[in-house]
Design a protein around this motif. Structure first.
Motif, short mmCIF file in Angstrom:
data_model
loop_
_atom_site.label_atom_id
_atom_site.label_comp_id
_atom_site.label_asym_id
_atom_site.label_seq_id
_atom_site.Cartn_x
_atom_site.Cartn_y
_atom_site.Cartn_z
N TYR A 248 -16.16 44.90 -85.32
CA TYR A 248 -15.85 44.33 -84.01
C TYR A 248 -14.55 43.54 -83.99
CZ TYR A 248 -20.76 45.14 -82.60
OH TYR A 248 -21.98 45.69 -82.30
N SER B 278 -13.58 43.50 -78.28
CA SER B 278 -13.13 44.75 -78.89
C SER B 278 -14.04 45.93 -78.51
CB SER B 278 -13.08 44.61 -80.41
OG SER B 278 -14.40 44.49 -80.94
N LEU B 279 -15.27 45.62 -78.06
CA LEU B 279 -16.19 46.69 -77.68
C LEU B 279 -15.96 47.08 -76.22
CD1 LEU B 279 -19.55 45.41 -79.22
CD2 LEU B 279 -18.05 47.19 -80.11
N LYS B 280 -16.05 48.37 -75.96
CA LYS B 280 -15.94 48.83 -74.59
C LYS B 280 -17.28 48.64 -73.87
CE LYS B 280 -12.34 52.36 -75.07
NZ LYS B 280 -12.00 53.78 -74.87
N SER B 281 -17.19 48.47 -72.59
CA SER B 281 -18.40 48.41 -71.78
C SER B 281 -18.89 49.83 -71.49
CB SER B 281 -18.12 47.68 -70.47
OG SER B 281 -17.18 48.42 -69.70
N ASN C 82 -19.18 50.94 -68.58
CA ASN C 82 -18.29 51.38 -67.51
C ASN C 82 -17.05 52.06 -68.07
OD1 ASN C 82 -15.72 50.48 -65.77
ND2 ASN C 82 -17.44 50.90 -64.38
N LEU C 83 -16.44 51.46 -69.08
CA LEU C 83 -15.23 52.04 -69.67
C LEU C 83 -15.56 53.24 -70.54
CD1 LEU C 83 -13.25 48.81 -70.66
CD2 LEU C 83 -12.81 50.36 -68.74
N THR C 84 -16.70 53.21 -71.21
CA THR C 84 -17.07 54.31 -72.11
C THR C 84 -17.30 55.60 -71.34
OG1 THR C 84 -18.08 52.75 -73.66
CG2 THR C 84 -18.72 55.06 -73.85
N PRO D 139 -19.52 44.12 -72.72
CA PRO D 139 -19.35 44.90 -73.96
C PRO D 139 -20.68 45.47 -74.43
CG PRO D 139 -18.13 42.84 -74.08
CD PRO D 139 -18.96 42.76 -72.83
N TRP D 140 -20.63 46.70 -74.93
CA TRP D 140 -21.85 47.44 -75.26
C TRP D 140 -21.88 47.76 -76.75
CZ3 TRP D 140 -22.45 53.32 -74.81
CH2 TRP D 140 -23.79 53.69 -75.04
N SER E 220 -20.98 51.35 -77.99
CA SER E 220 -19.66 51.96 -77.87
C SER E 220 -19.01 52.10 -79.24
CB SER E 220 -18.77 51.11 -76.96
OG SER E 220 -18.47 49.87 -77.57
N THR F 204 -13.86 49.15 -82.81
CA THR F 204 -12.42 49.16 -83.03
C THR F 204 -12.09 49.56 -84.46
OG1 THR F 204 -12.18 47.39 -81.41
CG2 THR F 204 -10.32 47.77 -82.87
#
Length: 899
Positions: A298, A304-307, A309-311, A352-353, A356, A359
């Motif tokens: 992380y 650093s983690l995508k949500s 929504n972004l994923t 953040p999920w 996902s 990084t």
């Protein structure tokens, strides 16, 4: 006579032919020596690749054999390479037996007979253990038989196969078990269908580990910190907040539990305290060890983690909110047969999920031994297990490797392919790595590889300053936020060197000495509305005119508040040249280059004193001083052909040096209140020269710039009338009328701006830049007043250097004397007065032109005359108390220091 003449001619011809043969042989040896290194490297790389391919093929065959033998597609597991050794030991025989292979006798003693050793080596055929010995002590000759790969780093060989089990006290148990240990190197014979012999040598060896990804936990996707309260605040993650709820994803697999069960001696009961409550942290160092791996993935922060929504691009937001499944693993805890109701909000897809992509990631289990990627405590616990007694402890790492993998993330993730394009926008500013693109086998352009490699090198080295790995954005203005440092340029240079190492494009010289032009990249600038200027990309220079054309605009970023402000031009032309921002040139062999720039400033200062009486015959004496100063500045630039051969192509040297010189007198209270700029000059020197092909010899230096600038011809320096100023030297000496012996505080400032280029034409007659130097603000100068004092060396070998004593600026504060220490005088003035009335200096420091008693001895006569002027008795000619002709109430001191 004729026959003898013919024999003589034949002998001469024979000698000439022998000489020619000798020359050709020497040339051949020279060329062979030069090429041998590159051929050896290429052959070694080929051998290594073939050995790796052989190892991979053997590993695949081992897996396929197990599946075929059991007719079970799942009949594969962790395994390592092993070589054949007869467990009964080597048995002495007088015949070849390919199964009689062992480096020990049946009693366990090492082979110690030359005949036995040679026979054992001659039997090497089945998965042979190549005899590779590494000297570990040059003093004693001790060596180590390196037939295994020490993957668990315990410094000893861990055998493979059925073994006696030892308990944790080191005592054998009445049990045997099968263990995988260290991978063993398998030798590759030059002729694999024949046993080892002097004519069938080992040409390589390989070792392998097979870790089935389908039967291992992936360390890059298991575990979470989902019940961490900092998730909603954006703060750094905190340890111990793993939570398992409904088991909907790999991130709910418990890595701390894995450590607890891996070795219960190291991770005891106190190491693992799981708290099911989704609001309370877990306890024990097993969770802290798992957390150390998670922080590397992380990068220690939730952001650093995508949500979700972004994923998924917003397409799964509603599902996560309303499906009543806890995909975020943050509770509430499911304790019955049905999932609990999450509430009207459900999972928030904007947070953040844990599911996902991370990084960072691990591409090898060996990275667990790196405390920078885990923690010192975890690596220490692994090493402690290996150092412990008993089979259970010593097998810890290999049990871990058999159950924990990294294969879901390729080893080359987030890395550029060296040969083929694997980014989405090869020449753009936002190329994103897509490993699948490499399969199209599209070769890189030098510019495409350079820009993508440079942006990623900068992001890896400076993650805070350059967070975007997919674009170049280097701020160069304003000066307070200038990011272009020497280290940043080294990263850019490294990217260019890698790009040029993979290609040869533009021939400058053909034949046996083939020389290629380097790739050249010039920065492209962008000026924002607020005035900040960035390098936002690069362009390849394929013709020297792109940079050196007289119509090209050069911008000085230091003139932004001046009417000559050139930064505005960056808005319309991103390809301008900026002083001090260099081109980036790839490394190629055989090219001459810039070597060094020399700057030398020479300053000469003289101080004269005269005594003034209020009337003739008086002993009341005051003093006046005057200074003379001369300054010259010499600069030179040197280029070098560092190779042994002459440069085989013509080279143009193009140089411009702009030098700025300023002499100032800084404030020096209480006598000099305000500074004064005494003189300033700017000089531009331009040089263009062409060296024909073959005239620039190997190891030869070229000096295109040799310039001497007489900045200040000998001039007088005066404090009066203010401000302090320079005046031309007059036919008669003029003394300054200032009181209190003011001391000049001279500073010399020298600034050079150098633009130097080496240009050569390729075989297509295109001018190519082969070296380029763009140095701005190359500052030099001198604190002249301090340099005059220098270091008076009291302990040097031979005579003492006392020249600095006459320039000391400390004031006399006690022991004021009207003759040798007048009020407010400096120690330098005092020393000058003292040596003018005494005979304390050596001939090296003050010498008469002649020692003749009548016509010479001018030093002695001058000292006596000045003593008489002071009303003192002469010391060399006591009977002569007359003043020199023309001396009345004013007399100059006989000793005048010059430095």
């Amino acid at each position: 006579m004729n026959r003898k003449s013919q024999n003589g001619v034949a002998l001469v011809i024979t000698l000439i032919m022998l000489a020619m043969v000798t020359v050709m042989a020497v040339l051949f040896l020279g060329i062979s020596r030069r090429e041998r290194a590159s051929v050896t490297v290429t052959a070694s790389l080929t051998d290594a690749k073939l050995a790796a391919d052989a190892g991979q093929a053997r590993a695949l065959s081992e897996v396929v054999a197990r599946i075929a033998a059991q007719t079970n597609l799942s009949a594969y597991d962790y395994l390592v390479s092993t070589n054949y050794v007869n467990p009964k030991g080597f048995i002495r025989k007088n015949q070849i037996d390919l199964t009689n292979v062992s480096y020990t006798y049946p009693n366990g003693q090492l082979l110690n007979n030359d005949t036995d050793i040679r026979q054992n080596q001659g039997n090497l055929f089945y998965d042979p253990r190549a005899p590779v010995f590494v000297v570990t002590n040059f003093a004693t000759g001790a060596s180590d038989f390196r037939f295994y790969l020490d993957l668990n780093r315990n410094g000893r060989f861990d055998t493979n196969g059925l073994q006696r089990v030892y308990d944790t006290n080191g005592f054998p148990m009445a049990l045997t078990n099968f263990y995988w240990g260290d991978p063993e190197w398998i030798g590759i014979l030059e002729h694999p269908d024949q046993p080892h012999s002097p004519s069938n040598r080992f040409v390589g060896r390989y070792a392998f580990v097979v870790a089935p990804a389908g039967k291992t936990l992936d360390i890059n996707f298991i575990h979470n910190n989902a019940k961490d309260p900092s998730l909603k605040t954006g703060q750094p993650i905190s340890p111990g907040y793993y939570f398992r709820n409904e088991g909907v994803g790999a991130w709910e697999i418990n890595l701390a539990a894995f450590f607890r069960e891996l070795n219960t001696n190291i991770w005891g009961p106190a190491s693992y305290v799981y708290v099911p409550n989704n609001a309370l942290p877990n306890g024990g160092y097993a969770f802290r060890d798992a957390y150390s791996i998670l922080t590397n993935r992380y990068r220690s922060r939730w952001a650093s983690l995508k949500s979700v929504n972004l994923t998924f691009g917003g397409k799964a937001d509603n599902w996560f909110r309303s499906d009543q499944i806890d995909e975020y693993s943050d509770g509430p805890l499911m304790i019955g047969l049905k999932p609990p109701v999450e509430g009207p909000a459900g999972d928030n897809p904007l947070q953040p999920w844990s599911g996902s992509y991370n990084t960072n990631g691990y591409s090898s289990i060996q990275e667990l031994f790196d405390p920078a990627k885990t923690s010192p405590n975890l690596t220490s616990r692994l090493q402690l297990a290996l150092a412990g007694r008993g089979t259970y402890n010593q097998d810890t790492v290999y049990r871990l490797m058999a159950q924990l993998g990294t294969d879901s993330l390729p080893a080359n993730r987030n890395k550029l392919n060296l040969n083929y394009v694997n980014v989405t926008n090869v020449n753009g500013t936002n190329g994103v790595i897509d490993p699948n693109l490499a399969t199209s086998f599209t070769a890189w352009t030098p510019l495409g590889f350079f820009t993508n490699a440079a942006s990623r090198l900068l992001a890896a080295r400076y993650p805070v300053s350059f967070p975007a790995a997919d674009r170049i954005q280097i701020q160069v203005y304003p000066p307070t936020t200038n990011q272009y440092s020497a280290d940043v340029h080294r990263m850019l240079q490294l990217a260019a060197n890698i790009a040029d190492a993979t290609t040869n494009r533009f021939l400058l010289s053909a034949g046996t000495n083939r020389i290629y032009a380097p790739s050249v990249f010039r920065p492209l600038f962008t000026r924002r509305a607020d005035g900040a200027i960035f390098i936002t990309g690069y362009d390849e220079v394929t013709n020297a005119a792109q940079v050196l054309s007289p119509t090209n605009l050069w911008v000085d970023l230091k003139l932004t508040n001046n009417a000559l402000d050139g930064t505005l031009a960056i808005r319309t032309d991103s390809g301008v040249n900026v002083y001090g921002i260099p081109l980036v040139i790839g490394a190629k062999k055989g090219l001459p280059n810039f070597n060094e720039f020399l700057l030398e400033s020479s300053v000469e200062v003289t101080r004269r004193l005269q005594g003034v009486k209020d009337r003739a015959g008086s002993t009341n004496v005051t003093f006046q001083q005057t200074y003379e100063i001369g300054i010259s500045n010499y600069c030179a630039l040197e280029a070098w052909n560092s190779y042994t051969q002459a440069c085989p192509f013509p080279v143009d040297m193009i140089l411009t040096n702009r030098i700025s010189l300023t002499l100032s007198n800084e404030a020096s209270l209480p006598y000099v209140v305000s500074p004064a700029r005494l003189k300033t000059t700017n000089v531009v020197t331009s040089v263009t020269a062409t060296l024909p092909a073959g005239t620039w010899d190997g190891n030869q230096f070229q000096v295109p710039l040799k310039h001497l600038e007489i900045f200040v011809p000998d001039q007088e320096f005066h404090f009066q009338p203010p401000p302090a100023h320079l005046e031309p030297v007059r036919p008669t000496i003029s003394f300054d009328g200032s009181a209190g012996f003011p001391v000049p505080n001279w500073k010399l400032y020298v600034t050079n701006r150098i633009v130097f280029a080496l240009v050569a034409k390729d075989l297509a007659n295109n001018p190519r830049i082969v070296d380029f130097v763009n140095i701005d603000n190359l500052a030099g100068g001198m604190d002249i007043t301090r340099a005059l004092v220098g270091q008076t060396n009291m302990f040097s070998e031979g005579t003492r250097d006392q020249s600095g004593l006459f320039w000391q600026t400390n004031r006399v504060t006690s022991g004021v004397n009207r003759l040798t220490a007048p009020a407010n005088s400096t120690w330098g003035i005092t020393n000058q007065l003292w040596v003018s009335i005494t005979n304390v200096l050596s001939d090296r420091e003050w010498k008469s032109y002649s020692s003749d008693r009548n016509a010479g001895q001018d030093r002695e006569k001058a000292i006596d005359a000045f003593r008489v002027f002071f009303g003192l008795q002469p010391i060399f000619n006591p009977g002569n108390t007359n003043l020199p002709p023309g001396v009345g109430r004013i007399m100059q001191l006989p000793f005048t220091p010059t430095r």
